[in-house]
Design an enzyme around this catalytic site. Sequence first.
Site, PDB file in Angstrom:
ATOM      1  N   ASP A  10     -58.432  86.316 185.470  1.00  0.00           N
ATOM      2  CA  ASP A  10     -57.237  86.191 184.646  1.00  0.00           C
ATOM      3  C   ASP A  10     -57.383  87.259 183.539  1.00  0.00           C
ATOM      4  OD1 ASP A  10     -54.937  84.990 183.379  1.00  0.00           O
ATOM      5  OD2 ASP A  10     -56.339  84.117 181.942  1.00  0.00           O
ATOM      6  N   LEU A  11     -56.282  87.630 182.900  1.00  0.00           N
ATOM      7  CA  LEU A  11     -56.349  88.689 181.880  1.00  0.00           C
ATOM      8  C   LEU A  11     -56.381  88.111 180.460  1.00  0.00           C
ATOM      9  CD1 LEU A  11     -56.180  91.753 181.190  1.00  0.00           C
ATOM     10  CD2 LEU A  11     -53.691  91.521 181.256  1.00  0.00           C
ATOM     11  N   ASP A  12     -55.249  87.495 180.058  1.00  0.00           N
ATOM     12  CA  ASP A  12     -55.116  87.001 178.678  1.00  0.00           C
ATOM     13  C   ASP A  12     -56.115  85.876 178.416  1.00  0.00           C
ATOM     14  OD1 ASP A  12     -52.832  88.646 178.025  1.00  0.00           O
ATOM     15  OD2 ASP A  12     -51.620  87.346 179.273  1.00  0.00           O
ATOM     16  N   THR A  18     -55.534  88.603 173.828  1.00  0.00           N
ATOM     17  CA  THR A  18     -54.091  88.746 173.603  1.00  0.00           C
ATOM     18  C   THR A  18     -53.408  87.425 173.263  1.00  0.00           C
ATOM     19  OG1 THR A  18     -54.021  88.694 175.992  1.00  0.00           O
ATOM     20  CG2 THR A  18     -53.538  90.801 174.962  1.00  0.00           C
ATOM     21  N   LYS A  46     -50.601  78.443 177.306  1.00  0.00           N
ATOM     22  CA  LYS A  46     -51.609  79.335 177.894  1.00  0.00           C
ATOM     23  C   LYS A  46     -51.537  79.313 179.427  1.00  0.00           C
ATOM     24  CE  LYS A  46     -54.892  79.680 174.162  1.00  0.00           C
ATOM     25  NZ  LYS A  46     -56.206  79.331 173.639  1.00  0.00           N
ATOM     26  N   SER A 115     -53.087  87.781 187.137  1.00  0.00           N
ATOM     27  CA  SER A 115     -52.466  87.438 185.852  1.00  0.00           C
ATOM     28  C   SER A 115     -50.989  87.120 186.006  1.00  0.00           C
ATOM     29  CB  SER A 115     -52.622  88.625 184.896  1.00  0.00           C
ATOM     30  OG  SER A 115     -51.826  88.447 183.751  1.00  0.00           O
ATOM     31  N   ALA A 116     -50.505  86.209 185.177  1.00  0.00           N
ATOM     32  CA  ALA A 116     -49.076  85.868 185.169  1.00  0.00           C
ATOM     33  C   ALA A 116     -48.263  86.904 184.395  1.00  0.00           C
ATOM     34  CB  ALA A 116     -48.891  84.501 184.518  1.00  0.00           C
ATOM     35  N   LYS A 146     -48.781  80.072 188.102  1.00  0.00           N
ATOM     36  CA  LYS A 146     -49.893  79.126 188.132  1.00  0.00           C
ATOM     37  C   LYS A 146     -49.388  77.780 187.606  1.00  0.00           C
ATOM     38  CE  LYS A 146     -52.948  82.954 186.855  1.00  0.00           C
ATOM     39  NZ  LYS A 146     -53.757  83.578 185.790  1.00  0.00           N
ATOM     40  N   GLU A 170     -61.082  81.943 184.588  1.00  0.00           N
ATOM     41  CA  GLU A 170     -59.839  81.476 183.958  1.00  0.00           C
ATOM     42  C   GLU A 170     -60.086  80.768 182.637  1.00  0.00           C
ATOM     43  OE1 GLU A 170     -56.704  81.030 183.700  1.00  0.00           O
ATOM     44  OE2 GLU A 170     -55.893  81.977 185.462  1.00  0.00           O
ATOM     45  N   ASP A 171     -59.175  80.944 181.672  1.00  0.00           N
ATOM     46  CA  ASP A 171     -59.282  80.186 180.412  1.00  0.00           C
ATOM     47  C   ASP A 171     -58.237  79.071 180.338  1.00  0.00           C
ATOM     48  OD1 ASP A 171     -57.084  81.975 180.107  1.00  0.00           O
ATOM     49  OD2 ASP A 171     -57.207  81.748 177.939  1.00  0.00           O
TER      50      ASP A 171
HETATM   51  C1  BG6 Z   1     -50.306  84.665 180.779  1.00  0.00           C
HETATM   52  C2  BG6 Z   1     -50.453  84.126 179.366  1.00  0.00           C
HETATM   53  O1  BG6 Z   1     -51.419  85.427 181.114  1.00  0.00           O
HETATM   54  O2  BG6 Z   1     -49.131  85.478 180.881  1.00  0.00           O
HETATM   55  C3  BG6 Z   1     -49.192  83.391 178.951  1.00  0.00           C
HETATM   56  O3  BG6 Z   1     -51.565  83.242 179.311  1.00  0.00           O
HETATM   57  C4  BG6 Z   1     -47.979  84.301 179.131  1.00  0.00           C
HETATM   58  O4  BG6 Z   1     -49.325  82.968 177.613  1.00  0.00           O
HETATM   59  C5  BG6 Z   1     -47.915  84.816 180.575  1.00  0.00           C
HETATM   60  O5  BG6 Z   1     -46.777  83.591 178.829  1.00  0.00           O
HETATM   61  C6  BG6 Z   1     -46.748  85.776 180.807  1.00  0.00           C
HETATM   62  O6  BG6 Z   1     -46.954  86.941 180.063  1.00  0.00           O
HETATM   63  P1  BG6 Z   1     -45.864  88.063 179.760  1.00  0.00           P
HETATM   64  O7  BG6 Z   1     -46.684  89.179 179.157  1.00  0.00           O
HETATM   65  O8  BG6 Z   1     -45.269  88.457 181.077  1.00  0.00           O
HETATM   66  O9  BG6 Z   1     -44.859  87.465 178.839  1.00  0.00           O
HETATM   67 MG    MG Z   2     -55.408  83.243 180.377  1.00  0.00          MG
END
Ligand code: BG6
Ligand code: MG
Length: 216
Positions: A10-12, A18, A46, A115-116, A146, A170-171
């Site tokens: 996962d990224l964030d 972030t 999250k 990542s989402a 997810k 993953e967090d």
């Molecule tokens: C996830 C974050 O990685 O991405 C969420 O944990 C975030 O908080 C989601 O809403 C979507 O991100 P973005 O950058 O497309 O708004």
């Molecule tokens: Mg995350």
Amino acid sequence: MASIQACLFDLDGVLVDTAKYHYLAWRRLAEELGFGFTEQDNERLKGVSRTASLEILLEIGGLQLDEETKQQLAERKNTWYVESISRMDESEILPGALDFLKACRSKGIKVALGSASKNAMLILNNTGLTPYFDAIIDGTKTSAAKPDPEVFVLGSEEVGVPPENCVVFEDAEAGIEAAIRAGMRSVGIGSPENLSRANLVVPSLQQMTIDRLGEL
Ligand code: BG6
Ligand code: MG
């Protein structure tokens, strides 16, 4: 246990810090709409997609809005968020992340992003992380958020490693659930209270080594 041949990240909140920028942008939107938004409230967002995050925010504020307004608000939040991440550099890579990515690559373990976020490429490029990935699956390539396993299933397909040989980092609880549904093992990054379903939980990637993959 089948050996680990691919690590899916996962990224964030796992590779980069972030989460604070997402929080600040959502809080600014809530304040404009006339209600407060705490860090505790933010936990619910999250790992959740942008549109689903907005729904939760509006539920907290007790607001019901039409689709067009919701789209405008999501775009507004994203403009502020992008302003913040545009200023990011490698100093915002989380402790241990870079060393662990390098260790994976030196052992021939495939590395994928799951990542989402639709802003993942901007973050990866600004922090210099892009070259470490064999596959990048982000919010622009997925249709289901997810805890749906799609993002990790696509990652495993792109690196050519079956799910039983993949581990997800993953967090977010929703991300651990997605890994389980994908038939993969998982490492939770954070505290065991929120991530109890992971096979292993560590405070950060600083505590992770290639040898510890054997504990999974
Ligand atoms: C996830 C974050 O990685 O991405 C969420 O944990 C975030 O908080 C989601 O809403 C979507 O991100 P973005 O950058 O497309 O708004
Ligand atoms: Mg995350």
